[in-house]
Design a protein around this motif. Sequence first.
Motif, PDB file in Angstrom:
ATOM      1  N   VAL A  59       0.827  -1.205   0.000  1.00  0.00           N
ATOM      2  CA  VAL A  59       0.000   0.000   0.000  1.00  0.00           C
ATOM      3  C   VAL A  59       0.863   1.257   0.000  1.00  0.00           C
ATOM      4  N   LEU A  81      -3.518  -6.937  -1.156  1.00  0.00           N
ATOM      5  CA  LEU A  81      -2.778  -5.806  -0.608  1.00  0.00           C
ATOM      6  C   LEU A  81      -1.948  -6.229   0.603  1.00  0.00           C
ATOM      7  N   THR A  83       0.327  -4.527   3.857  1.00  0.00           N
ATOM      8  CA  THR A  83       0.631  -3.311   4.613  1.00  0.00           C
ATOM      9  C   THR A  83       0.936  -3.651   6.063  1.00  0.00           C
ATOM     10  N   TYR A  88      -5.953   0.730   6.622  1.00  0.00           N
ATOM     11  CA  TYR A  88      -6.357   0.794   5.214  1.00  0.00           C
ATOM     12  C   TYR A  88      -7.403  -0.261   4.843  1.00  0.00           C
ATOM     13  N   ALA A  89      -7.785  -1.108   5.781  1.00  0.00           N
ATOM     14  CA  ALA A  89      -8.651  -2.244   5.454  1.00  0.00           C
ATOM     15  C   ALA A  89      -9.971  -1.818   4.814  1.00  0.00           C
ATOM     16  N   ALA A  92      -9.393  -0.611   1.368  1.00  0.00           N
ATOM     17  CA  ALA A  92      -8.949  -1.707   0.504  1.00  0.00           C
ATOM     18  C   ALA A  92     -10.121  -2.429  -0.141  1.00  0.00           C
ATOM     19  N   ASP A  99      -7.821  -9.853  -1.051  1.00  0.00           N
ATOM     20  CA  ASP A  99      -7.509  -9.996   0.367  1.00  0.00           C
ATOM     21  C   ASP A  99      -6.577  -8.871   0.814  1.00  0.00           C
ATOM     22  N   TYR A 100      -6.330  -8.866   2.117  1.00  0.00           N
ATOM     23  CA  TYR A 100      -5.581  -7.782   2.759  1.00  0.00           C
ATOM     24  C   TYR A 100      -4.670  -8.416   3.795  1.00  0.00           C
ATOM     25  N   SER A 113      -4.897 -16.505   1.722  1.00  0.00           N
ATOM     26  CA  SER A 113      -5.145 -15.487   0.694  1.00  0.00           C
ATOM     27  C   SER A 113      -5.121 -16.092  -0.703  1.00  0.00           C
TER      28      SER A 113
END
Length: 236
Positions: A59, A81, A83, A88-89, A92, A99-100, A113
């Motif tokens: 990110v 993503l 981070t 930022y979820a 996102a 996914d994050y 993920s």
Amino acid sequence: METNKLRTIVVDDSSLQRMAVSKLINDHPDLDLVAEYNNGIEAYKNVEQNQIDLIFLDVEMPILDGFEFIESLSNIPQIILITAKPDYAMKAFEYDVTDYLLKPITKLRFDASVKKALFKTDKAALNRAEEAHIYVNSSLKKVKVVISDIKWIEGLGDYIKLVTVDANILVLSTMKAFIKKLPQDKFLRIHKSYIVNLEKIEKFSSAQVEVGGKQIPLSRYKKLQLEEALLNVEND
């Protein structure tokens, strides 16, 4: 099988993080690491000109952050993503990312993920014939275009015009770059300024084709290729 692997890239300005994610990708049986980049500018050209299925994207990067990178793409692959900040979820998932992942990334979380990405790929494949689409940048916003709705594409200098069933869409692109985003068995460049949807052709002669009542010029050396392409469409 090798051909079923997701073509994957890593975009992260941290060399240590790139190495860590690249190793996880190389160790995963369903992923194929195509390249890694330390910024979005370098990655942009590869993603636009080649088939990339999945991007592990940091990110916070200089020049172009992860969200700006996503917005720059005309055809967006699946995005996971990465981070160090959970803040930022919410943003996102406004970008429909797969996914994050929070740093440091564990193998267990990484595999989860990838499982999501594989599920989305399989689900999309079930409906690809009737729901296949791309996103194009037009008038400073992203526009979803159903591929089967495209009738023809016309080159206009630095722009192209997509003529669809419902609208005309102006896109900043070259013909050469854009045709790579289309299924090769369904579209053919029949003239330096025209790409046509083979399934929309109503009739043709040695000098032109007719699509939606419009006469489109046909280059002389493309006539045989057109005949072969139409035959393949009929046999599908």
